[in-house]
Design an enzyme around this catalytic site. Sequence first.
Site, mmCIF file in Angstrom:
data_model
loop_
_atom_site.group_PDB
_atom_site.id
_atom_site.type_symbol
_atom_site.label_atom_id
_atom_site.label_comp_id
_atom_site.label_asym_id
_atom_site.label_seq_id
_atom_site.Cartn_x
_atom_site.Cartn_y
_atom_site.Cartn_z
ATOM 1 N N HIS A 157 1.026 -1.348 0.187
ATOM 2 C CA HIS A 157 -0.041 0.072 -0.037
ATOM 3 C C HIS A 157 0.854 1.086 0.078
ATOM 4 C CE1 HIS A 157 -3.040 -3.083 1.513
ATOM 5 N NE2 HIS A 157 -3.798 -2.340 0.647
ATOM 6 N N HIS A 196 -7.340 6.457 -2.418
ATOM 7 C CA HIS A 196 -8.132 5.272 -1.794
ATOM 8 C C HIS A 196 -7.137 4.673 -0.711
ATOM 9 C CE1 HIS A 196 -5.913 2.491 -4.188
ATOM 10 N NE2 HIS A 196 -6.467 1.362 -3.066
ATOM 11 N N ASP A 197 -5.802 4.782 -0.470
ATOM 12 C CA ASP A 197 -5.064 4.397 0.412
ATOM 13 C C ASP A 197 -4.206 5.293 1.214
ATOM 14 O OD1 ASP A 197 -5.774 1.704 0.888
ATOM 15 O OD2 ASP A 197 -4.820 1.018 -0.994
ATOM 16 N N GLN A 360 -3.547 -16.766 -2.465
ATOM 17 C CA GLN A 360 -3.909 -15.637 -3.291
ATOM 18 C C GLN A 360 -4.519 -16.205 -4.562
ATOM 19 O OE1 GLN A 360 -3.286 -12.015 -3.237
ATOM 20 N NE2 GLN A 360 -3.821 -12.989 -1.285
#
Length: 405
Positions: A157, A196-197, A360
């Site tokens: 992130h 958004h992060d 994942q």
Amino acid sequence: QSSPSWSTRCFTSLSLPMTPSFPKNGPGVDIKFDGVDLLLMGHETPPDVLLKHMDELGREFTAEIMPSRTLKGEASEFLWEMGKNPELDNLLSKESLLSWDFDLFKLRELTNGRPLAVLAYALIQLHDLVKILGIDDVKLKRYLCAFEANYNNCLYHNPMHAADVMHATNYLLMGPVANAIPPEELLITLLSGPAHDLGHPGVNNMLLIKQQHPVAVKYSNTSVLENHHAAIAIDLLSQPELDVLSCFPPEKREELKTLMRDLVLYTDMSKHGSLLDNLKERVDSEKPLSTESEDERRFMLQTLLHAADLSNPCKAWTIHIQWTHAILAEFFSQGDLERHLGLEVTPMLDRTLSCGRSQQKAFFQGFVRPLFVMCASSIPLIRDKCQTCLDQLDANVARWTELGF
């Protein structure tokens, strides 16, 4: 990319094959996977770093922290001027920007590790929004540079992820959708990619809630980080030199801030199930989403940003595996922190378990693929683009299977 609650169910319901242990990331490491250099694994976030991120979370605008979180307010901090670097100009050309496989790693190299503001500006200019909306060009550059400065150096992130999401958002918007929505909504949707992060600490909502972090308390344990990311993006607009919305009347400015908040909140994975249910209702009733209705348009834009946020499994294999390893490295770093704090380590965050890449792959199949299938069916304007994404996702899943995951 996946939630602890889902991972816990995964461990009890899936029989995952034994696979090679996850490689250790950190300075000086040279890691290859399937013959490809992993370019996002060259640093680490040990417990002391993550604890620092958590300590600063929610205090970004205090006198103690703010100087390191904002640039000096000069547009000269912006690292791209057309005509000064032909290689960078070519990379930021319209043809290059519209490619699904845009070379973000090359952009990072050409911008000395600061790709976000440059890419964001180029994408906004691609739509001629500065001219159409009368945006102050200097304020826009300052705002985008402040975005970049407000990202921590997390393993996943970080500004690279923010740039990747904005690029994917633009890919899905470009053409029929962008032409059908008001330009100010297009601007906010694009800005919501890097917004958004903002300020992400490299740990998830669940840990903040368990630790009764002040930000979790502030938002009543609901969409904790997503609320905070949106708040930072909006708070930055309160600084006159960064206010890209100063060209709008006060009422419209508030509407656009609300739209940004609403878009960012839909990147919370806890909303994924309800979003899919909503899309399925559209498909079952044969009533595709329309850009005519404001409410439908807002939900469409929320869906596109959410899809963009989860889109890296749909990228070319050599790009996709960069992000897969980066998100797992961040997960396992949080697991190390949980162990350091004497907490029970969340199963999907425990690097001692052989679960990472196989898990994942299951996430790609069980969460990402259904989302793009529903987007293709409920938003006809982007059906072909979604199919491109699905074809590449399926090829990537097949390759993971070939490799034994």
